[in-house]
Each structure stands twice: as structure tokens, then as C-alpha cells.
Design a protein around this motif. Sequence first.
Motif, PDB file in Angstrom:
ATOM      1  N   LEU A 250       1.214  -1.319  -0.375  1.00  0.00           N
ATOM      2  CA  LEU A 250       0.313   0.205  -0.274  1.00  0.00           C
ATOM      3  C   LEU A 250       0.433   1.445   0.138  1.00  0.00           C
ATOM      4  O   LEU A 250       1.756   1.887   1.370  1.00  0.00           O
ATOM      5  CB  LEU A 250      -0.948   0.044   1.197  1.00  0.00           C
ATOM      6  CG  LEU A 250      -1.953   1.595   1.728  1.00  0.00           C
ATOM      7  CD1 LEU A 250      -2.651   1.692   0.134  1.00  0.00           C
ATOM      8  CD2 LEU A 250      -2.199   1.122   2.893  1.00  0.00           C
ATOM      9  N   TYR A 251       0.914   2.390  -1.059  1.00  0.00           N
ATOM     10  CA  TYR A 251       1.713   3.249  -0.785  1.00  0.00           C
ATOM     11  C   TYR A 251       0.306   4.668  -1.731  1.00  0.00           C
ATOM     12  O   TYR A 251       0.922   4.137  -3.124  1.00  0.00           O
ATOM     13  CB  TYR A 251       2.975   3.146  -1.617  1.00  0.00           C
ATOM     14  CG  TYR A 251       4.268   4.075  -1.439  1.00  0.00           C
ATOM     15  CD1 TYR A 251       3.864   4.928  -0.889  1.00  0.00           C
ATOM     16  CD2 TYR A 251       4.992   4.175  -2.651  1.00  0.00           C
ATOM     17  CE1 TYR A 251       4.862   5.887   0.204  1.00  0.00           C
ATOM     18  CE2 TYR A 251       6.441   5.797  -2.426  1.00  0.00           C
ATOM     19  CZ  TYR A 251       6.214   5.836  -2.081  1.00  0.00           C
ATOM     20  OH  TYR A 251       6.646   7.297  -1.507  1.00  0.00           O
TER      21      TYR A 251
ATOM     22  N   PRO B 268       3.121  -0.473  -5.855  1.00  0.00           N
ATOM     23  CA  PRO B 268       2.329   0.350  -5.030  1.00  0.00           C
ATOM     24  C   PRO B 268       0.878  -0.443  -5.566  1.00  0.00           C
ATOM     25  O   PRO B 268       0.735   0.103  -6.559  1.00  0.00           O
ATOM     26  CB  PRO B 268       2.484   1.722  -5.591  1.00  0.00           C
ATOM     27  CG  PRO B 268       3.649   1.956  -6.078  1.00  0.00           C
ATOM     28  CD  PRO B 268       3.698   0.529  -7.153  1.00  0.00           C
ATOM     29  N   TRP B 269       0.045  -0.600  -4.463  1.00  0.00           N
ATOM     30  CA  TRP B 269      -1.411  -1.408  -4.648  1.00  0.00           C
ATOM     31  C   TRP B 269      -2.432   0.527  -4.137  1.00  0.00           C
ATOM     32  O   TRP B 269      -1.290   1.124  -3.511  1.00  0.00           O
ATOM     33  CB  TRP B 269      -1.606  -2.202  -4.165  1.00  0.00           C
ATOM     34  CG  TRP B 269      -2.235  -2.854  -3.030  1.00  0.00           C
ATOM     35  CD1 TRP B 269      -0.653  -3.163  -2.625  1.00  0.00           C
ATOM     36  CD2 TRP B 269      -2.824  -1.806  -1.509  1.00  0.00           C
ATOM     37  NE1 TRP B 269      -0.569  -3.502  -0.799  1.00  0.00           N
ATOM     38  CE2 TRP B 269      -2.109  -3.030  -0.495  1.00  0.00           C
ATOM     39  CE3 TRP B 269      -3.821  -1.124  -1.432  1.00  0.00           C
ATOM     40  CZ2 TRP B 269      -2.630  -3.121   0.599  1.00  0.00           C
ATOM     41  CZ3 TRP B 269      -4.834  -1.687  -0.261  1.00  0.00           C
ATOM     42  CH2 TRP B 269      -3.802  -2.147   0.954  1.00  0.00           C
ATOM     43  N   SER B 270      -3.663   0.765  -4.135  1.00  0.00           N
ATOM     44  CA  SER B 270      -3.764   1.597  -4.332  1.00  0.00           C
ATOM     45  C   SER B 270      -3.358   3.253  -4.467  1.00  0.00           C
ATOM     46  O   SER B 270      -3.786   3.250  -3.594  1.00  0.00           O
ATOM     47  CB  SER B 270      -5.183   0.907  -2.452  1.00  0.00           C
ATOM     48  OG  SER B 270      -5.616   2.353  -2.686  1.00  0.00           O
ATOM     49  N   PRO B 271      -2.728   3.174  -5.752  1.00  0.00           N
ATOM     50  CA  PRO B 271      -2.426   4.255  -5.753  1.00  0.00           C
ATOM     51  C   PRO B 271      -2.830   5.503  -5.731  1.00  0.00           C
ATOM     52  O   PRO B 271      -2.159   6.530  -5.307  1.00  0.00           O
ATOM     53  CB  PRO B 271      -1.275   4.036  -6.896  1.00  0.00           C
ATOM     54  CG  PRO B 271      -2.391   3.227  -7.839  1.00  0.00           C
ATOM     55  CD  PRO B 271      -2.933   2.121  -6.491  1.00  0.00           C
TER      56      PRO B 271
ATOM     57  N   TRP C 127       3.560  11.429  -9.410  1.00  0.00           N
ATOM     58  CA  TRP C 127       4.319  11.379  -7.922  1.00  0.00           C
ATOM     59  C   TRP C 127       4.936  10.148  -7.716  1.00  0.00           C
ATOM     60  O   TRP C 127       5.944   9.910  -7.437  1.00  0.00           O
ATOM     61  CB  TRP C 127       3.217  12.001  -6.779  1.00  0.00           C
ATOM     62  CG  TRP C 127       3.948  11.900  -5.203  1.00  0.00           C
ATOM     63  CD1 TRP C 127       4.347  13.175  -4.636  1.00  0.00           C
ATOM     64  CD2 TRP C 127       3.829  11.084  -4.220  1.00  0.00           C
ATOM     65  NE1 TRP C 127       5.479  13.041  -3.702  1.00  0.00           N
ATOM     66  CE2 TRP C 127       5.317  11.351  -3.705  1.00  0.00           C
ATOM     67  CE3 TRP C 127       3.682  10.101  -4.356  1.00  0.00           C
ATOM     68  CZ2 TRP C 127       5.436  10.701  -2.594  1.00  0.00           C
ATOM     69  CZ3 TRP C 127       3.454   8.774  -3.615  1.00  0.00           C
ATOM     70  CH2 TRP C 127       4.351   9.195  -2.009  1.00  0.00           C
ATOM     71  N   LEU C 128       4.351   8.762  -7.807  1.00  0.00           N
ATOM     72  CA  LEU C 128       4.838   7.564  -7.736  1.00  0.00           C
ATOM     73  C   LEU C 128       5.710   7.152  -8.796  1.00  0.00           C
ATOM     74  O   LEU C 128       6.625   6.435  -7.706  1.00  0.00           O
ATOM     75  CB  LEU C 128       3.575   6.613  -7.420  1.00  0.00           C
ATOM     76  CG  LEU C 128       2.490   6.849  -6.394  1.00  0.00           C
ATOM     77  CD1 LEU C 128       1.233   5.437  -6.577  1.00  0.00           C
ATOM     78  CD2 LEU C 128       3.413   5.922  -5.268  1.00  0.00           C
ATOM     79  N   LEU C 129       5.246   6.947  -9.494  1.00  0.00           N
ATOM     80  CA  LEU C 129       6.397   6.854 -10.708  1.00  0.00           C
ATOM     81  C   LEU C 129       7.992   7.845 -10.662  1.00  0.00           C
ATOM     82  O   LEU C 129       8.529   7.715 -11.612  1.00  0.00           O
ATOM     83  CB  LEU C 129       6.125   7.327 -12.193  1.00  0.00           C
ATOM     84  CG  LEU C 129       4.827   6.064 -12.699  1.00  0.00           C
ATOM     85  CD1 LEU C 129       3.559   6.962 -13.984  1.00  0.00           C
ATOM     86  CD2 LEU C 129       5.385   5.173 -12.972  1.00  0.00           C
TER      87      LEU C 129
END
Length: 326
Positions: A189-190, A214-217, A270-272
Motif C-alpha cells: 500500500l503506497y 504500489p497498490w491503491s495508488p 508522484w509515484l512514478l
Amino acid sequence: MQYTFLGRSGLQVSRFCLGTMNFGMVTEQAASFEIMDEALQAGINFFDTADVYGGPQSPDMEQGYGVSEEIIGRWLAQGGRRERIVLATKVYQPMGTGPNDRHLSAYHIRKACEDSLRRLQTDHIDLYQMHHIDRRTPLEEIWQAFELLVQQGKVIYAGSSNFAGWDIATAQCAAAARHFMGLVSEQSLYNLSSRTIELEVIPACRHYGLGLIPWSPLGGGLLGGALRKATEGRRADKSQQIEQHRPQLEAYEALCQKLGEQPADVALAWLLHNPIVTAPIIGPRTKEQLTRSLRALELSLPNEALRRLDEIWPGPGGEAPKAYAW
């Protein structure tokens, strides 16, 4: 489409991973086929599912779990697709009411893998992930079961999901002692509003060469423009979360508007931006949702925007122990 290596492995996967938890539960088979066709056409080669996906995820139901894998299997059976994708599934969750129909005993891993292969209509799983940590089962037993599946050609790589940092460390040490590659990825989860893994999971992934999935991005939709949608009378199920985070959401959506970008695209971009992140899992319910998500791949957030996002959605303060000790 952009591609990157899955952790320290030589396997290349797309920067987005297609999540299929909605298949069979929210999205019917015909629409699921359309989504997978569109993903493949867009260059997404990384597909993620789990044995328990497709229903209420309860072994007490006569039907439901396993449906997502079955839908993917029927899609693969059309031909010309299996060798174009990296197929990931999971083991751990209850798949029946018996005492050995769950968790990570060698007994269950063997049976769960065979059942997943049958439902997916394939002879191998590219990434077989432990859906959760099982601290009751010895790692020697778990790795022995995985080694056998790898030797048999039924599994190519092993991954984890929802592991703590020390779980990753102990798993990798046990694998190294057996001269086994061990984990190549961790699925956690992230997102902007849930950054706990920055303390120890991300440092562990970096140290041991694991790719982070990441799940639930989008935080279950919270980061996808929830405030605006609530104003328009949509997504009332998020009302409690919206009120809890209203000041942050107001600032966040205002920033996204200033950037001229959709909130969901900013959250994914942001995650990428994090070099540890391999591929966020996107779980579109329609083909149109999938297409809209692709914009995030083109979005490069300026440093000022990244700084502002940290102010709006502060993380734990960095990595442990510096985040909380001198």
C-alpha cells in the motif's frame, strides 16, 4: 509505453501494472476483455491478479473467489496473448473452508499454484507473490515449496505483498542461505496519503534489489478528485474520508488545478517519480478509465510541485531511524 526492470531481475515490465481485482466483481467478462485488449494495445505487459479476486473474497461463498483468474484464463485462451504479458498472481488468502486452504504451508502453496494455473489456462506463472506474511510457517518450508515450483517451470519469479521491512530481510537471508534468488518484488500500500512504507519497506526494497509495486495508488479514489466528485454528487461512499482530509484535499486539488492536471494523474506521476517504484497498479473498471490513466506516464512534476505535495501529504519524515531519532 515506458518499461523498466522488475527489481534486480532481468525481466522488463511496463511502468503501469494492470490490476484485475474488479474483474468478475465489478466488471463483467466482456468489459474485462476490452480492458485487457486496450492495455495490451497501449503496451502494458504487466498483469496482476490473485487467486481470491473476483468476488467478496470469502471462502464461505459458494462462488466468487477465483473468478478474476478464470476471466484472464478465458482471455488468454483466445491465443496470441500469453507470451506478450508478464502474468502475476498471489497465494495466501482463504480459498476454502478447510484448515489447509489458506496461508503459506508447502501443502497449500502446491495446491493453490495448481489451481491458479488451471484457472488461468497457462502452464506457468511469471510472478508468484505471497499475498501476506505468514509468520507461523517456517521460511525454509516456504522457500522449499517455491524452489520446487521454479524447478518444475510452473513459477519463474517469487514476490511478496504486504511484507514489513524486516520480513523482506529475513526472507532474503533465508533464500540466500539456500542459494535461491528469493524475492524480486514487494507489493505494498503506497500513495500520497499512505506513506508509512517509506520508513522501512522502501529502504529494504532498495537494499535487497526488490521492485516496488504500489497498490491503491489513488488511495481508494481519495486522490482521484474526490472533493470535486463529492461536490458534483458522486462517490458519496467517500464522505467520511473526505471530511477527515478536507483541508488536505482542498489544497491538493487546488494544486492540481494550478498545474492543469487531473488529481489522479498527479498522484500516479508522484509515484512514478520515485526510482524504487516499478509500476503502480491501476485497476480500471472501464476501458475509458484505463485510457485516461496513461496521461500520468507523460507527466513530469516540477520540483516546486513535489515540494508542495510533501507539505500537503507529509510522509513519516524519511527513513528509519533518522525519521524519529537523532
